[in-house]
Design a protein around this motif. Sequence first.
Motif, PDB file in Angstrom:
ATOM      1  N   THR A 219     -22.088 -31.287  -4.598  1.00  0.00           N
ATOM      2  CA  THR A 219     -22.622 -29.991  -4.194  1.00  0.00           C
ATOM      3  C   THR A 219     -21.602 -29.259  -3.325  1.00  0.00           C
ATOM      4  N   THR A 220     -21.494 -27.955  -3.505  1.00  0.00           N
ATOM      5  CA  THR A 220     -20.614 -27.150  -2.653  1.00  0.00           C
ATOM      6  C   THR A 220     -21.462 -26.243  -1.771  1.00  0.00           C
ATOM      7  N   MET A 221     -20.890 -25.697  -0.695  1.00  0.00           N
ATOM      8  CA  MET A 221     -21.615 -24.802   0.214  1.00  0.00           C
ATOM      9  C   MET A 221     -20.656 -23.711   0.697  1.00  0.00           C
ATOM     10  N   LEU A 222     -21.247 -22.597   1.125  1.00  0.00           N
ATOM     11  CA  LEU A 222     -20.452 -21.487   1.626  1.00  0.00           C
ATOM     12  C   LEU A 222     -20.398 -21.570   3.137  1.00  0.00           C
ATOM     13  N   LEU A 223     -19.214 -21.667   3.694  1.00  0.00           N
ATOM     14  CA  LEU A 223     -19.036 -21.688   5.143  1.00  0.00           C
ATOM     15  C   LEU A 223     -18.692 -20.271   5.599  1.00  0.00           C
ATOM     16  N   ALA A 224     -19.568 -19.670   6.399  1.00  0.00           N
ATOM     17  CA  ALA A 224     -19.360 -18.297   6.847  1.00  0.00           C
ATOM     18  C   ALA A 224     -19.032 -18.290   8.337  1.00  0.00           C
ATOM     19  N   ALA A 225     -18.677 -17.114   8.813  1.00  0.00           N
ATOM     20  CA  ALA A 225     -18.406 -16.958  10.244  1.00  0.00           C
ATOM     21  C   ALA A 225     -19.672 -17.295  11.025  1.00  0.00           C
ATOM     22  N   PRO A 226     -19.531 -17.881  12.210  1.00  0.00           N
ATOM     23  CA  PRO A 226     -20.693 -18.302  12.981  1.00  0.00           C
ATOM     24  C   PRO A 226     -21.608 -17.123  13.287  1.00  0.00           C
ATOM     25  N   GLY A 227     -22.921 -17.379  13.214  1.00  0.00           N
ATOM     26  CA  GLY A 227     -23.905 -16.363  13.590  1.00  0.00           C
ATOM     27  C   GLY A 227     -24.225 -15.417  12.460  1.00  0.00           C
ATOM     28  N   ASP A 228     -25.430 -14.881  12.509  1.00  0.00           N
ATOM     29  CA  ASP A 228     -25.862 -13.961  11.469  1.00  0.00           C
ATOM     30  C   ASP A 228     -25.748 -12.506  11.888  1.00  0.00           C
ATOM     31  N   ALA A 229     -25.641 -12.253  13.181  1.00  0.00           N
ATOM     32  CA  ALA A 229     -25.617 -10.875  13.662  1.00  0.00           C
ATOM     33  C   ALA A 229     -24.249 -10.255  13.416  1.00  0.00           C
ATOM     34  N   PRO A 230     -24.216  -8.926  13.145  1.00  0.00           N
ATOM     35  CA  PRO A 230     -22.933  -8.245  12.962  1.00  0.00           C
ATOM     36  C   PRO A 230     -22.046  -8.374  14.190  1.00  0.00           C
ATOM     37  N   ALA A 231     -20.740  -8.471  13.949  1.00  0.00           N
ATOM     38  CA  ALA A 231     -19.792  -8.477  15.059  1.00  0.00           C
ATOM     39  C   ALA A 231     -19.862  -7.135  15.774  1.00  0.00           C
ATOM     40  N   PRO A 232     -19.508  -7.078  17.070  1.00  0.00           N
ATOM     41  CA  PRO A 232     -19.562  -5.815  17.806  1.00  0.00           C
ATOM     42  C   PRO A 232     -18.747  -4.734  17.108  1.00  0.00           C
ATOM     43  N   ASP A 233     -19.326  -3.551  17.018  1.00  0.00           N
ATOM     44  CA  ASP A 233     -18.634  -2.432  16.389  1.00  0.00           C
ATOM     45  C   ASP A 233     -17.924  -1.627  17.476  1.00  0.00           C
ATOM     46  N   PRO A 234     -16.593  -1.619  17.507  1.00  0.00           N
ATOM     47  CA  PRO A 234     -15.884  -0.909  18.571  1.00  0.00           C
ATOM     48  C   PRO A 234     -16.153   0.584  18.561  1.00  0.00           C
ATOM     49  N   ARG A 235     -16.592   1.105  17.401  1.00  0.00           N
ATOM     50  CA  ARG A 235     -16.844   2.544  17.343  1.00  0.00           C
ATOM     51  C   ARG A 235     -18.041   2.947  18.193  1.00  0.00           C
ATOM     52  N   LEU A 236     -18.988   2.035  18.403  1.00  0.00           N
ATOM     53  CA  LEU A 236     -20.126   2.350  19.258  1.00  0.00           C
ATOM     54  C   LEU A 236     -19.663   2.532  20.699  1.00  0.00           C
ATOM     55  N   ALA A 237     -18.818   1.619  21.171  1.00  0.00           N
ATOM     56  CA  ALA A 237     -18.275   1.757  22.523  1.00  0.00           C
ATOM     57  C   ALA A 237     -17.484   3.052  22.660  1.00  0.00           C
ATOM     58  N   GLN A 238     -16.697   3.387  21.656  1.00  0.00           N
ATOM     59  CA  GLN A 238     -15.904   4.610  21.712  1.00  0.00           C
ATOM     60  C   GLN A 238     -16.781   5.855  21.677  1.00  0.00           C
ATOM     61  N   ALA A 239     -17.883   5.785  20.939  1.00  0.00           N
ATOM     62  CA  ALA A 239     -18.817   6.912  20.910  1.00  0.00           C
ATOM     63  C   ALA A 239     -19.446   7.120  22.284  1.00  0.00           C
ATOM     64  N   ILE A 240     -19.758   6.016  22.963  1.00  0.00           N
ATOM     65  CA  ILE A 240     -20.305   6.113  24.315  1.00  0.00           C
ATOM     66  C   ILE A 240     -19.277   6.725  25.257  1.00  0.00           C
ATOM     67  N   ILE A 241     -18.041   6.251  25.186  1.00  0.00           N
ATOM     68  CA  ILE A 241     -16.977   6.779  26.039  1.00  0.00           C
ATOM     69  C   ILE A 241     -16.776   8.275  25.803  1.00  0.00           C
ATOM     70  N   LYS A 242     -16.766   8.660  24.543  1.00  0.00           N
ATOM     71  CA  LYS A 242     -16.584  10.089  24.222  1.00  0.00           C
ATOM     72  C   LYS A 242     -17.692  10.931  24.831  1.00  0.00           C
ATOM     73  N   GLU A 243     -18.922  10.449  24.741  1.00  0.00           N
ATOM     74  CA  GLU A 243     -20.058  11.183  25.288  1.00  0.00           C
ATOM     75  C   GLU A 243     -19.983  11.262  26.810  1.00  0.00           C
ATOM     76  N   VAL A 244     -19.644  10.153  27.453  1.00  0.00           N
ATOM     77  CA  VAL A 244     -19.601  10.120  28.916  1.00  0.00           C
ATOM     78  C   VAL A 244     -18.520  11.044  29.465  1.00  0.00           C
ATOM     79  N   TYR A 245     -17.320  10.964  28.905  1.00  0.00           N
ATOM     80  CA  TYR A 245     -16.216  11.774  29.422  1.00  0.00           C
ATOM     81  C   TYR A 245     -16.232  13.202  28.910  1.00  0.00           C
ATOM     82  N   GLY A 246     -17.070  13.469  27.917  1.00  0.00           N
ATOM     83  CA  GLY A 246     -17.164  14.827  27.385  1.00  0.00           C
ATOM     84  C   GLY A 246     -18.134  15.709  28.133  1.00  0.00           C
ATOM     85  N   ARG A 247     -18.832  15.169  29.127  1.00  0.00           N
ATOM     86  CA  ARG A 247     -19.797  15.936  29.912  1.00  0.00           C
ATOM     87  C   ARG A 247     -19.465  15.853  31.395  1.00  0.00           C
TER      88      ARG A 247
END
Length: 354
Positions: A219-247
């Motif tokens: 039998t074979t199996m698929l080894l995936a990256a640990p965890g099921d949740a998406p990796a952090p999206d850096p664009r979310l942090a950048q969107a927050i930074i843009k909003e904070v410094y834009g006001r």
Amino acid sequence: MIGIDAGGTKTRCVVLTLGGALAGSGTGPGANPNSGGDTAGALSTALREALGDLDPGLVIGGAFGIAGAGSAGRPAAVAAARTAWQGLGLRGSPAVVTDIAVAFAGGTTAGQGIVVFSGTGAGAAVINDGAIVQRADGYGWLVGDQGSAVWLGREAVGAALAALDGRATPTVLTESVPRALLGAAVLTELDDAHRPRHRRALALAGSTARAPGDPDGGTTMLLAAPGDAPAPDPRLAQAIIKEVYGRPPASLGRLGPVVAAAASAGDAVARRIIGEAADWLLRDVDAVRPALGDPTAPVVMHGSVLRSGPVADAVRAGLTDRFAAPPEAAGDGAVGAASLALTRLGYPPLAPVR
């Protein structure tokens, strides 16, 4: 008689009769230049709306309480007040004090006492006859104002960003801060764009391998990256930074209720932030208290953060422990300013309007 309470987020103006009856009111944007405000423009807007069709010649005086009008910012505040006053055809010029002084006058008819404040800015001061005897903090968002709504917002954004980039564990603020800053539509757009890339990343990370205990390759199996949740999206942090410094910095104050809600829900990070805010404000009071000549003089709590909520509850409890009587809740600062103007003309002070 005219009174103005010009804070970092909003400017309020009232026109009162000598008996204290309301003849007009108006509002304008924040007036503190240290928080991105246009002082003269904000004062003019609120004053024009409050005067309406009233005859300017009937006005006998006024007082403007302006955020940032301490000794460092006083010349600019006085100039802005005169520009607004004379631009609407009013005679003479108004008295100019800090918004801290009118906050105290808006909460009590006493001439002396302590005011602790937390809104866009934060700090405490001993007041005597409309003048600041001694103050602690109130230095602006960049170098002070610990315990203010802006400080709460800055701490909340920092906690959310630390969780998003992996420096700290997730908190309720990790979700509530982006939602408050960016809105549901932007978050949905970022999430939809991120998920396909996450699925591709999992596929590339996976590999075909022998199942444990099956060296012959059954039998074979698929080894995936640990965890099921998406990796952090850096664009979310950048969107927050843009909003904070834009006001303007003062806009971070809108996150104050977000921190309060997270703390009420039991979030440990939010509760820590709330506790630190209350500690800072009580420390301010302790710093100015020695300058209070009358130990029975009133203490006034002022500002959006101290109106209600967990910071207000903690500060109120701390003040009750420190003084002979519970603190007073501040009323309308614009009425407090008009009251100061009246007393300087020899009239009795106005009762606080809460």
